[in-house]
Design an enzyme around this catalytic site. Structure first.
Site, PDB file in Angstrom:
ATOM      1  N   GLY A   1      48.838  41.177  40.404  1.00  0.00           N
ATOM      2  CA  GLY A   1      48.048  40.823  39.240  1.00  0.00           C
ATOM      3  C   GLY A   1      48.472  39.523  38.589  1.00  0.00           C
ATOM      4  O   GLY A   1      48.874  38.565  39.260  1.00  0.00           O
ATOM      5  N   HIS A   2      48.411  39.501  37.258  1.00  0.00           N
ATOM      6  CA  HIS A   2      48.616  38.289  36.460  1.00  0.00           C
ATOM      7  C   HIS A   2      50.032  37.747  36.602  1.00  0.00           C
ATOM      8  O   HIS A   2      50.239  36.556  36.833  1.00  0.00           O
ATOM      9  CB  HIS A   2      48.310  38.643  35.000  1.00  0.00           C
ATOM     10  CG  HIS A   2      48.204  37.481  34.076  1.00  0.00           C
ATOM     11  ND1 HIS A   2      47.335  36.437  34.284  1.00  0.00           N
ATOM     12  CD2 HIS A   2      48.840  37.211  32.898  1.00  0.00           C
ATOM     13  CE1 HIS A   2      47.439  35.570  33.287  1.00  0.00           C
ATOM     14  NE2 HIS A   2      48.349  36.010  32.444  1.00  0.00           N
ATOM     15  N   PHE A   3      51.024  38.622  36.464  1.00  0.00           N
ATOM     16  CA  PHE A   3      52.433  38.217  36.522  1.00  0.00           C
ATOM     17  C   PHE A   3      52.945  38.305  37.963  1.00  0.00           C
ATOM     18  O   PHE A   3      53.758  39.164  38.311  1.00  0.00           O
ATOM     19  CB  PHE A   3      53.276  39.081  35.586  1.00  0.00           C
ATOM     20  CG  PHE A   3      53.177  38.682  34.140  1.00  0.00           C
ATOM     21  CD1 PHE A   3      54.014  37.710  33.608  1.00  0.00           C
ATOM     22  CD2 PHE A   3      52.240  39.266  33.303  1.00  0.00           C
ATOM     23  CE1 PHE A   3      53.931  37.327  32.278  1.00  0.00           C
ATOM     24  CE2 PHE A   3      52.140  38.896  31.968  1.00  0.00           C
ATOM     25  CZ  PHE A   3      52.989  37.917  31.453  1.00  0.00           C
TER      26      PHE A   3
END
EC number: 3.1.-.-
Length: 290
Positions: A268-270
Site C-alpha cells: 500500500g501507501h507506506f
C-alpha cells in the site's frame, strides 16, 4: 561502519524553524534528501537509511508541523513555507547538489525545491509521491476536493475533518490498506505517528495543510515541465495498492521522463514498511556512483 548509523541533529534555520533531522553516510558521497509525508516523520526512513548510507550522504528532516521539528508561533503552515524551511536547511548545511526521495507530502515540497533550485537536483525517487491529477484517488481526495470549493474555516467541512484527523484508526489504515499481510508492518511506526499527531495544535496545522494541498495541484504543470526540461533520472517505486495515490499517478511519469524506471510493489501507501530492501536495491542500482 559507523557512517551507516543515523546521527540526529536539530538546527535553527533562517525562518526561525528548528529543524530536526537524521544524517548518515559520508559527506563526500552523493546526497539524497529524504522527504516524508502525512501523517508521519523522518521515522519512516529508519530502515532505509542504513541500507543507503554506505553509498550516499543522507539527510532526512522532519517537515515543519511533523516529528520533532519546532516552529515559531507565527509560522504559516503552507507547502510554500515547508519548502522554504527545507531550502534554508539545505543552504545552512551547504548542500549544493542532491537527489530527492519524495513521498506523499514530500512530493510537493520536493518539486517546489526543484522549481526553486533546478540545477541542484540530480535525480528523483518518487515512492507514491504524486505530481499528476490522475494520481489523486477519489476514495481519499473526493471529500477534500469538495472542501477546496469552499473556504478554509468552513464549519461544515472542519467539523467533518476534525474527527478524521483525531481518530488513530485513520493513521493505522494508511499503513495497513493494500498490504497483503498486515502483520509484516511494524506497529511502532504508526504508534509514534499517532502520538505526535495528537499533540496540542496539530489538528489545526493539518487542517491548514489539507486546505492548502489544492495549491500543489495548480503547480502540477510546472512540476511536469521541470521533469521534461531537466532530463534527470527518475525512479518510480510505487505501492500498487495505494488508495491515496493510485497507479495512474505512477504511470503518468512516463509522459514527461525519458530516463525512467517504474517498479511496482504488492503493498500500500507506506511501501518502505514491507519492501525496504527491494526499494533500496533499486535506488543503489540507479543512483549510486560506481
Amino acid at each position: 561502519m559507523s557512517n551507516i548509523i543515523a546521527r540526529f541533529h536539530k538546527i535553527q534555520v533562517q525562518d526561525g524553524v528548528k529543524v530536526w533531522y537524521r544524517e548518515a553516510g559520508a559527506a563526500g558521497n552523493p546526497t539524497i534528501l529524504l522527504l516524508h509525508g502525512f501523517p508521519t516523520s523522518s521515522n519512516m526512513f529508519r530502515n532505509l537509511i542504513p541500507l543507503l548510507a554506505g553509498q550516499f550522504h543522507i539527510i532526512a528532516p522532519d517537515l515543519p508541523g511533523f516529528g520533532f521539528t519546532e516552529t515559531p508561533e507565527n509560522y504559516k503552515f503552507s507547502f510554500d513555507s515547508l519548502c522554504e524551511s527545507i531550502g534554508y536547511l539545505l543552504d545552512t548545511l551547504s548542500i549544493e547538489k542532491f537527489a530527492m526521495y519524495i513521498f506523499d507530502y514530500g512530493s510537493p515540497v520536493g518539486f517546489r525545491l526543484a522549481l526553486k533550485f533546478p540545477s541542484r537536483i540530480t535525480g528523483i525517487v518518487t515512492q507514491n509521491g504524486n505530481a499528476y491529477e490522475e494520481g489523486l484517488d477519489d476514495r481519499f481526495w473526493g471529500p477534500l476536493k469538495e472542501y477546496w470549493k469552499s473556504y478554509q474555516s468552513d464549519p461544515v467541512f472542519v467539523k467533518s475533518l476534525i474527527p478524521y484527523l483525531e481518530d488513530p484508526a485513520n493513521v493505522i489504515c494508511q499503513y495497513h490498506d493494500g498490504v497483503p499481510a498486515i502483520e509484516s508492518v511494524d506497529p511502532a511506526a504508526y504508534t509514534l505517528d499517532i502520538a505526535l499527531i495528537q499533540r496540542t495544535g496539530q489538528t489545526d496545522i493539518q487542517l491548514r495543510l489539507f486546505f492548502d494541498y489544492q495549491n500543489n495541484i495548480k503547480l502540477y504543470p510546472a512540476f511536469q515541465k521541470f521533469l521534461r526540461d531537466s532530463k534527470i533520472p527518475v525512479l518510480v517505486a510505487w505501492g500498487a495498492n495505494d488508495t491515496i495515490f493510485s497507479v495512474a499517478g505512477a504511470e503518468a511519469y512516463r509522459k514527461d521522463v525519458d530516463n525512467l524506471k517504474v517498479v511496482y510493489y504488492d503493498t500500500g501507501h507506506f511501501a518502505l514498511e514491507t519492501h525496504v530492501v527491494a526499494i533500496a536495491e533499486e535506488i543503489i542500482s540507479m543512483f549510486a556512483e560506481n
